[in-house]
Design a protein around this motif. Structure first.
Motif, PDB file in Angstrom:
ATOM      1  N   ALA A  67       1.618   2.280  -7.284  1.00 33.25           N
ATOM      2  CA  ALA A  67       0.802   2.739  -6.521  1.00 33.25           C
ATOM      3  C   ALA A  67       0.090   3.020  -7.721  1.00 33.25           C
ATOM      4  CB  ALA A  67       0.648   2.488  -5.634  1.00 33.25           C
ATOM      5  N   PHE A  68       0.777   4.427  -7.214  1.00 38.04           N
ATOM      6  CA  PHE A  68       0.035   5.529  -8.543  1.00 38.04           C
ATOM      7  C   PHE A  68      -1.918   5.585  -8.194  1.00 38.04           C
ATOM      8  CE2 PHE A  68       2.625   2.776 -10.908  1.00 38.04           C
ATOM      9  CZ  PHE A  68       3.744   3.378 -11.262  1.00 38.04           C
ATOM     10  N   GLY A  69      -1.901   6.210  -6.606  1.00 34.50           N
ATOM     11  CA  GLY A  69      -2.727   6.104  -5.830  1.00 34.50           C
ATOM     12  C   GLY A  69      -3.907   5.201  -6.147  1.00 34.50           C
ATOM     13  N   SER A  70      -3.734   3.399  -6.442  1.00 35.24           N
ATOM     14  CA  SER A  70      -4.940   2.580  -6.390  1.00 35.24           C
ATOM     15  C   SER A  70      -4.247   2.086  -5.051  1.00 35.24           C
ATOM     16  CB  SER A  70      -4.439   1.743  -7.313  1.00 35.24           C
ATOM     17  OG  SER A  70      -3.163   0.995  -7.973  1.00 35.24           O
ATOM     18  N   GLY A  74       6.367  13.631  -7.716  1.00 29.35           N
ATOM     19  CA  GLY A  74       6.116  12.242  -7.991  1.00 29.35           C
ATOM     20  C   GLY A  74       4.623  12.382  -9.176  1.00 29.35           C
ATOM     21  N   GLU A  75       3.943  13.314  -9.337  1.00 25.35           N
ATOM     22  CA  GLU A  75       2.682  13.601 -10.021  1.00 25.35           C
ATOM     23  C   GLU A  75       2.755  14.049 -11.269  1.00 25.35           C
ATOM     24  OE1 GLU A  75      -0.746  12.504  -7.616  1.00 25.35           O
ATOM     25  OE2 GLU A  75       0.297  12.572  -6.358  1.00 25.35           O
ATOM     26  N   ILE A  76       3.846  15.186 -11.181  1.00 25.68           N
ATOM     27  CA  ILE A  76       3.770  17.061 -11.916  1.00 25.68           C
ATOM     28  C   ILE A  76       4.470  16.405 -13.047  1.00 25.68           C
ATOM     29  CG2 ILE A  76       5.831  17.482 -10.824  1.00 25.68           C
ATOM     30  CD1 ILE A  76       4.430  20.511 -12.154  1.00 25.68           C
ATOM     31  N   ASN A 105       0.889  -0.782   0.095  1.00 28.99           N
ATOM     32  CA  ASN A 105       0.184  -0.145  -0.089  1.00 28.99           C
ATOM     33  C   ASN A 105       0.962   1.027   0.026  1.00 28.99           C
ATOM     34  OD1 ASN A 105       0.569   0.735   2.867  1.00 28.99           O
ATOM     35  ND2 ASN A 105      -0.377  -1.390   3.194  1.00 28.99           N
ATOM     36  N   GLN A 106      -0.064   2.586  -0.020  1.00 24.23           N
ATOM     37  CA  GLN A 106       0.822   3.590  -0.368  1.00 24.23           C
ATOM     38  C   GLN A 106       1.408   4.080   1.085  1.00 24.23           C
ATOM     39  OE1 GLN A 106      -1.536   4.651  -3.912  1.00 24.23           O
ATOM     40  NE2 GLN A 106      -0.415   6.359  -3.532  1.00 24.23           N
ATOM     41  N   GLY A 107       0.793   3.478   2.090  1.00 17.16           N
ATOM     42  CA  GLY A 107       0.548   4.486   3.276  1.00 17.16           C
ATOM     43  C   GLY A 107      -0.892   3.133   4.441  1.00 17.16           C
ATOM     44  N   THR A 116     -10.697   6.630  -8.674  1.00 12.05           N
ATOM     45  CA  THR A 116     -10.226   7.178  -7.226  1.00 12.05           C
ATOM     46  C   THR A 116      -9.030   8.101  -7.796  1.00 12.05           C
ATOM     47  OG1 THR A 116      -8.965   6.086  -5.218  1.00 12.05           O
ATOM     48  CG2 THR A 116      -8.788   5.056  -7.199  1.00 12.05           C
ATOM     49  N   TRP A 117      -8.185   8.504  -6.819  1.00 12.03           N
ATOM     50  CA  TRP A 117      -6.442   8.577  -7.810  1.00 12.03           C
ATOM     51  C   TRP A 117      -5.960   8.090  -8.138  1.00 12.03           C
ATOM     52  CZ3 TRP A 117      -7.990   8.291  -1.892  1.00 12.03           C
ATOM     53  CH2 TRP A 117      -8.424   9.297  -1.718  1.00 12.03           C
ATOM     54  N   MET A 118      -5.330   8.659  -9.329  1.00 20.77           N
ATOM     55  CA  MET A 118      -4.787   8.246 -10.375  1.00 20.77           C
ATOM     56  C   MET A 118      -3.839   9.097 -10.440  1.00 20.77           C
ATOM     57  SD  MET A 118      -5.814   5.886 -14.108  1.00 20.77           S
ATOM     58  CE  MET A 118      -4.538   6.144 -15.786  1.00 20.77           C
ATOM     59  N   ARG A 119      -2.426   8.809 -10.219  1.00 20.64           N
ATOM     60  CA  ARG A 119      -1.442  10.121 -10.515  1.00 20.64           C
ATOM     61  C   ARG A 119      -1.743  10.876 -11.416  1.00 20.64           C
ATOM     62  NH1 ARG A 119       4.538   7.774 -12.943  1.00 20.64           N
ATOM     63  NH2 ARG A 119       6.553   9.571 -11.805  1.00 20.64           N
ATOM     64  N   ALA A 120      -1.236  12.036 -10.788  1.00 20.20           N
ATOM     65  CA  ALA A 120      -2.360  13.566 -10.631  1.00 20.20           C
ATOM     66  C   ALA A 120      -3.621  13.557 -11.299  1.00 20.20           C
ATOM     67  CB  ALA A 120      -1.375  14.129 -12.240  1.00 20.20           C
ATOM     68  N   PRO A 121      -4.046  13.096 -10.659  1.00 17.82           N
ATOM     69  CA  PRO A 121      -5.624  13.302  -9.917  1.00 17.82           C
ATOM     70  C   PRO A 121      -5.679  14.318 -10.231  1.00 17.82           C
ATOM     71  CG  PRO A 121      -4.326  12.885  -8.195  1.00 17.82           C
ATOM     72  CD  PRO A 121      -3.953  12.273  -9.043  1.00 17.82           C
ATOM     73  N   GLY A 122      -7.091  14.859 -11.068  1.00 21.99           N
ATOM     74  CA  GLY A 122      -7.576  16.447 -11.232  1.00 21.99           C
ATOM     75  C   GLY A 122      -6.658  16.768 -12.898  1.00 21.99           C
ATOM     76  N   ILE A 156       0.669   9.162   3.972  1.00 19.14           N
ATOM     77  CA  ILE A 156       0.875   8.504   3.133  1.00 19.14           C
ATOM     78  C   ILE A 156       2.025   8.891   1.576  1.00 19.14           C
ATOM     79  CG2 ILE A 156      -2.006   7.532   3.630  1.00 19.14           C
ATOM     80  CD1 ILE A 156      -1.764   9.315   0.774  1.00 19.14           C
ATOM     81  N   ALA A 157       2.350   8.351   0.989  1.00 22.58           N
ATOM     82  CA  ALA A 157       3.282   8.186   0.153  1.00 22.58           C
ATOM     83  C   ALA A 157       2.184   8.380  -1.284  1.00 22.58           C
ATOM     84  CB  ALA A 157       3.510   7.685  -1.007  1.00 22.58           C
ATOM     85  N   GLY A 158       1.207   9.903  -1.545  1.00 22.45           N
ATOM     86  CA  GLY A 158       0.371  10.244  -2.528  1.00 22.45           C
ATOM     87  C   GLY A 158       0.352  11.860  -2.429  1.00 22.45           C
ATOM     88  N   GLY A 159      -0.395  12.025  -3.097  1.00 18.87           N
ATOM     89  CA  GLY A 159      -0.437  13.638  -3.677  1.00 18.87           C
ATOM     90  C   GLY A 159       0.229  14.445  -3.844  1.00 18.87           C
ATOM     91  N   SER A 160       1.461  14.123  -4.488  1.00 23.78           N
ATOM     92  CA  SER A 160       2.380  14.096  -4.512  1.00 23.78           C
ATOM     93  C   SER A 160       3.267  15.040  -2.843  1.00 23.78           C
ATOM     94  CB  SER A 160       2.934  14.955  -5.566  1.00 23.78           C
ATOM     95  OG  SER A 160       2.874  14.702  -6.635  1.00 23.78           O
TER      96      SER A 160
HETATM   97 MO1  MOS Z   1      -1.277   9.864  -6.280  1.00 17.62          MO
HETATM   98  S1  MOS Z   1      -2.604   9.665  -7.466  1.00 17.62           S
HETATM   99  O1  MOS Z   1      -2.227  10.516  -4.892  1.00 17.62           O
HETATM  100  O2  MOS Z   1      -1.047   8.202  -5.158  1.00 17.62           O
END
Ligand code: MOS
Length: 720
Positions: free
Chosen positions: A245-248, A669-671, A214-216, A351-357, A508-512
């Motif tokens: 992971a990429f948000g998943s 991570g996402e930009i 997982n990411q966190g 869900t969030w996927m790399r650079a969601p939005g 978590i490792a998310g949202g950069s």
């Molecule tokens: Mo990133 S899509 O917030 O893991």
């Protein structure tokens, strides 16, 4: 052993390229992933997924399957342990898996309706495939399209403001010198990490112990504790190595199912998802239908900026693909309007996927800016310079640092932008039409509370404990560099412990947000340890440990617009007689604070840019309207960029000092994804003179567009 860390020859290691500290373990196979770690008495669970898109599961007759070899249990809505379906959750609302095995509702094709547990994975799979489940089917709707009559504006959706508005967009549109009013669409896209999701759950002396990917693990542990009404201290989640992971990789059905089965059987139970199961079960990027309206003065200065984006959500929970957030950061105008709308369908929850939005949002906005540049006769980069805001267009807050124009300047120089002939369709090389395009990139640079502990060991080494998740990004290595810099020692004297909720809560490792969040906690703890060591004295056998918690410091941060920025450049070659598009060059220049480890950072940027290329030309998940399921839901049927599609990609960065910032680091991570699809679409326009507002830019679309352009140039209506 001396306790002093001062080293006259130490020149700092943050900013020096370092290979991954766990690299040797990974390439030699010594690193074990969640689905590979052995347990005594391990049982294996296999999920049975619904084959209908909407309806109810009839009572499950599991007698025949229970008699099959090795089968230990069949869990379903009729017999599974009950969970707290009203729990609050980490985002203030229950997770999409909350209803798992709790009722007979089927919300989409691929919803888990049973878990078969057996002695071996093969026996579990055989029995799961033999289980006959009957449904009372209801009519379903999985069709997403612009202007869906069911579209609504969501309220109280976590993390996303649905709408922002100032000024009168209509009035500006009526009186402006130039107007762009176009629709852009992006398809359903999937992150499908190399390592499939896997979890093993067991009860260990009254504690729930989960080995997971997982990411966190702090997050997953907290969600599981709430869901199963357990004391948070009695849940431990470990996640040592994660293969993407990429948000998943948050809380998904397999962890919940594994906990239920381990509870019923009082044995360790492992549930691993197959690649096909990942498509409906771990989230995806919603398709979007976006409309951009721009009004500008004769010199290209924006008077109105409007971005309305529709995306889909499931009937389980609301998820907003926040495409319209980009303009809240990038472009100001006298009249400014951004809006998200949702369409509720009988599909899995996105869900969030790399650079969601920002990923789909930038395709629309950065394409529209290019269309405006064309109309105004202004260079696309000059247009962005002219519209560079001094403060946040919606918030009015200052930027912590904003070096997007420096990215364009450096990128233009390296890409050779000055030599570009602005006219479309004029460069030809054999069968290829050639063009170049550019786009801006941005992604938030957020931060989340984290705790860390740094220990000076008696042997002169240091141990850093932080519940970071290294999802393949090199988080361990980056944190070792951050700690080494503060302690003024070489990083090989730092031992990293990550990926274990018992290490204490962390972002978590998310949202950069991972690197910025963890680095802050590591810096604080290492700094305090350094001060204690400076006092002198020996190190006791248990070492000397300093701890940190950034919650208060984060609370005291002044309100600001905090974002990473970048500029993307693409060169495309288009053969309008075959519809083939080849990307020849990609260049990304970023302004993202201090780059901790250039080696892994460059990989991150290039990886993101490759996603952008794949998004521009290849990726789209096709949903079958009749069955409600995906067509070709595997890595053969879901088309994405292969090696031969990917040209030389260059990524680099400019200095981005963040005045007064306690960390100096932003997220990266996402930009890398953001803006790439627009830069490529803009290059395709420059090559051919034809705009593509629908992704992906498939050969059939290129052919049809070229044919229509020829017909209209010949004075006939399209399709005549
Ligand atoms: Mo990133 S899509 O917030 O893991």
């Amino acid at each position: 052993m001396t306790t002093k860390t001062d080293n006259a020859t130490f020149t700092g290691v943050v900013g020096s390229g370092r290979t991954r500290v766990e690299g040797l373990d990974k390439v030699t196979g010594a690193a074990r992933y969640a689905g590979e770690i052995p347990f005594a008495e391990l049982a294996h669970g296999w999920l049975v997924l619904s084959t209908v898109a909407r309806g109810r599961v009839r009572p499950v007759d599991d007698a025949a399957v229970l008699a099959m070899p090795g089968v230990l249990a069949v869990l379903h809505h009729g017999n599974a342990p009950r969970v707290d379906t009203d729990y609050i959750g980490m985002l203030g609302r229950p997770n999409p898996v909350v209803g798992l095995f709790q009722n007979d509702r089927v919300p989409f094709v691929g919803w888990p309706v049973a878990l078969v547990v057996a002695e071996t994975s093969e026996q579990a799979r055989e029995a799961a495939e033999a289980l006959v489940v009957h449904y009372d089917e209801e009519p379903h709707d999985v069709a997403f399209f612009a202007g869906h009559p069911g579209a609504y504006t969501p309220q109280d959706t976590p993390l996303v403001e649905a709408e922002t508005a100032k000024g009168d967009v209509e009035a500006e549109l009526e009186t402006a010198a130039f107007v762009v009013d176009e629709e852009y669409t992006t398809p359903e896209e999937h992150h499908n990490s190399m390592e499939p999701h896997a979890a093993t759950a067991r009860w260990d002396e009254g504690r729930l112990d989960i080995v997971d990917s997982n990411q966190g693990s702090s997050w997953v542990a907290a969600e599981l504790a709430q869901l199963f009404s357990l004391d948070p201290s009695s849940v431990r989640v470990r996640s040592e190595h994660v293969g993407g992971a990429f948000g998943s990789k948050g809380l998904n059905p397999h962890q919940v199912a594994a906990v239920m089965a381990a509870t019923v059987l009082q044995r360790p139970v492992r549930v691993v998802l197959t690649r096909r199961q990942m498509f409906p079960l771990v989230g995806f990027r919603s398709p979007t239908a976006q409309r951009i309206r721009l009004a500008a003065d004769a010199d290209g200065r924006l008077r109105a900026f409007e971005h309305r984006s529709q995306s889909l959500t499931s009937t389980v929970v609301e998820f907003v693909e926040a495409s319209a957030v980009l303009g809240r950061v990038m472009y100001d105008a006298d009249a400014h309007h951004t809006l998200h709308e949702l369409v509720r369908l009988d599909v899995p929850t996105p869900t969030w996927m790399r650079a969601p939005g920002e990923a789909p949002g930038s395709f629309a906005v950065e394409s529209a800016l290019d269309e405006l540049a064309e109309k105004c006769g202004v260079d696309p980069i000059a247009l962005r310079v002219r519209n560079e805001p001094a403060v946040g267009p919606v918030s009015g807050l200052p930027f912590s640092s904003r070096n997007v124009l420096a990215c364009f300047e450096e990128g233009a120089r390296r890409f050779g932008w000055a030599d570009r002939d602005p006219r479309p369709g004029v460069r030809r090389e054999g069968r290829w039409l050639l063009g170049t395009g550019t786009a801006a990139a941005t992604y938030p640079s957020g931060v989340g509370p984290s705790t860390a502990a740094v220990t000076a060991e008696p042997d002169g080494t240091f141990t850093v404990r932080i519940n970071a998740a290294d999802i393949g990004t090199g988080a361990r290595t980056a944190m070792a560099l951050v700690a080494a810099d503060v302690l003024e020692v070489e990083p090989d004297r730092i031992r990293m412990r990550v990926g274990d909720s018992d290490l204490g809560p962390a972002m978590i490792a998310g949202g950069s947000m991972g690197t910025r969040s963890w680095a802050w906690a590591v810096k604080l703890a290492a700094g305090e340890l350094r001060e204690r060591l400076a006092l002198g004295g020996g190190i006791p056998p248990e070492g000397i440990t300093a701890r940190s918690n950034t919650a208060d410091a984060i609370g005291a941060l002044p309100e600001m617009e905090r974002h990473s920025f970048g500029a993307q450049f693409a060169e495309a070659a288009v053969d309008v007689t075959t519809g083939e598009v080849r990307v020849r060059r990609l260049l990304g220049i970023y302004a993202a604070g201090t780059i901790v480890n250039p080696l892994t950072a460059r990989s991150q940027f290039i990886g993101g840019m490759t996603w952008g290329l794949s998004m521009a030309l290849h990726e789209e998940a096709i949903r079958d309207q009749a069955s409600g399921g995906l067509v070709g839901a595997d890595l053969a049927g879901y088309h994405f960029a292969a090696n031969a599609d990917v040209p030389v990609i260059e990524a680099d960065w400019v200095d981005d000092h963040i005045p007064g910032d306690p960390v100096g680091i932003k997220g990266i991570g996402e930009i890398g994804v953001v803006g790439v699809a627009a830069a490529i679409a803009n290059a395709v326009w420059h090559a051919t003179g034809v705009r593509h507002r629908e992704l992906p830019i498939r050969p059939d679309r290129v052919l049809r567009a070229a044919e229509e352009a020829r017909r209209s140039a010949a004075g006939r209506s399209p399709g005549a």
